[in-house]
Design a protein around this motif. Structure first.
Motif, PDB file in Angstrom:
ATOM      1  N   ASP A  40       0.702  -1.188  -0.190  1.00 36.26           N
ATOM      2  CA  ASP A  40      -0.062  -0.003   0.280  1.00 36.26           C
ATOM      3  C   ASP A  40       0.782   1.308  -0.105  1.00 36.26           C
ATOM      4  OD1 ASP A  40      -1.711   2.102   0.412  1.00 36.26           O
ATOM      5  OD2 ASP A  40      -2.949   0.911   2.015  1.00 36.26           O
ATOM      6  N   THR A  42      -0.749   4.478  -0.552  1.00 35.42           N
ATOM      7  CA  THR A  42      -1.431   5.514  -0.339  1.00 35.42           C
ATOM      8  C   THR A  42      -1.040   6.567   0.594  1.00 35.42           C
ATOM      9  OG1 THR A  42      -3.262   3.706  -0.477  1.00 35.42           O
ATOM     10  CG2 THR A  42      -3.958   5.738   0.181  1.00 35.42           C
ATOM     11  N   SER A  46      -3.220  10.947  -2.291  1.00 32.40           N
ATOM     12  CA  SER A  46      -3.941  10.139  -3.343  1.00 32.40           C
ATOM     13  C   SER A  46      -5.289  10.534  -3.890  1.00 32.40           C
ATOM     14  CB  SER A  46      -4.000   8.626  -2.616  1.00 32.40           C
ATOM     15  OG  SER A  46      -2.855   8.235  -2.281  1.00 32.40           O
ATOM     16  N   GLY A  48      -8.644  11.343  -4.976  1.00 31.37           N
ATOM     17  CA  GLY A  48      -9.771  11.002  -4.011  1.00 31.37           C
ATOM     18  C   GLY A  48      -9.779   9.926  -2.976  1.00 31.37           C
ATOM     19  N   ARG A  49      -8.868   9.933  -2.576  1.00 31.81           N
ATOM     20  CA  ARG A  49      -8.584   9.246  -1.258  1.00 31.81           C
ATOM     21  C   ARG A  49      -8.692   7.836  -1.416  1.00 31.81           C
ATOM     22  NH1 ARG A  49     -12.359  12.534   2.574  1.00 31.81           N
ATOM     23  NH2 ARG A  49     -13.748  10.927   1.364  1.00 31.81           N
ATOM     24  N   TRP A  50      -8.392   7.315  -2.618  1.00 33.55           N
ATOM     25  CA  TRP A  50      -8.424   5.984  -3.081  1.00 33.55           C
ATOM     26  C   TRP A  50      -7.036   5.481  -2.684  1.00 33.55           C
ATOM     27  CZ3 TRP A  50     -12.593   3.009  -4.121  1.00 33.55           C
ATOM     28  CH2 TRP A  50     -13.697   3.814  -4.416  1.00 33.55           C
ATOM     29  N   ARG A  51      -7.308   4.013  -2.267  1.00 38.78           N
ATOM     30  CA  ARG A  51      -5.856   3.186  -1.978  1.00 38.78           C
ATOM     31  C   ARG A  51      -5.173   3.163  -3.333  1.00 38.78           C
ATOM     32  NH1 ARG A  51      -5.684  -3.027  -0.080  1.00 38.78           N
ATOM     33  NH2 ARG A  51      -6.606  -3.034  -2.135  1.00 38.78           N
ATOM     34  N   GLU A  52      -3.829   3.378  -3.312  1.00 40.14           N
ATOM     35  CA  GLU A  52      -2.983   3.020  -4.488  1.00 40.14           C
ATOM     36  C   GLU A  52      -2.215   1.969  -4.047  1.00 40.14           C
ATOM     37  OE1 GLU A  52      -1.075   6.515  -6.171  1.00 40.14           O
ATOM     38  OE2 GLU A  52      -2.166   7.549  -4.640  1.00 40.14           O
TER      39      GLU A  52
END
Length: 137
Positions: A40, A42, A46, A48-52
């Motif tokens: 992870d 994130t 990141s 839209g606050r989406w996990r990367e």
């Protein structure tokens, strides 16, 4: 593609004495599972606050398991001795009309059970211990 028979999914162990893969005797069920851990990455920026996730950074692993009747054949002795010595052996899973997955595994669990009015059963769990290869049939 048509449905495949579960009994055709084979679990084999390499016998260094005969230089051949031997089917583990007595198995009634077999299972091969692949897993990959994610990394992870994130952070507060990141989108839209989406996990990367970081591609290609995790660890891959495979687990083999099976259960069946204890037959006390040559493959049983090979499995028992590998467990008690902690050896890493080459194993092969034959997936009908698909391919083979081959590589080093270590026995993580070996269990025997039985009831007074039934047969002796065993359960076997293996964890990958190196790189696996896939060969198409």
């Amino acid at each position: 593609m048509t449905a495949q028979k579960g009994r055709d999914l084979l679990l084999k162990v390499f016998n260094s004495t005969t230089f051949a893969y031997v089917t583990v005797a007595g198995l009634r069920s077999r299972k091969l599972a692949f897993n990959a851990s994610q990394v992870d990455v994130t952070d507060a920026e990141s989108a839209g606050r989406w996990r990367e996730l970081l591609a290609g950074a995790g660890i891959n692993r495979a687990a083999l398991s099976g259960s069946g009747l204890f037959k006390d054949q040559a493959s049983d002795e090979l499995v028992r001795s590998a467990f008690f010595s902690g050896a890493i052996l080459n194993w092969q899973v034959v997936i009908p009309d698909f391919g083979t997955v081959t590589g080093p595994f270590q026995i993580a669990a070996l269990e025997y059970s039985g009831q007074y009015n039934g047969e002796v059963l065993f359960d076997l769990s293996l964890e990958s211990a190196g790189q696996l290869t896939f060969g198409a049939l």
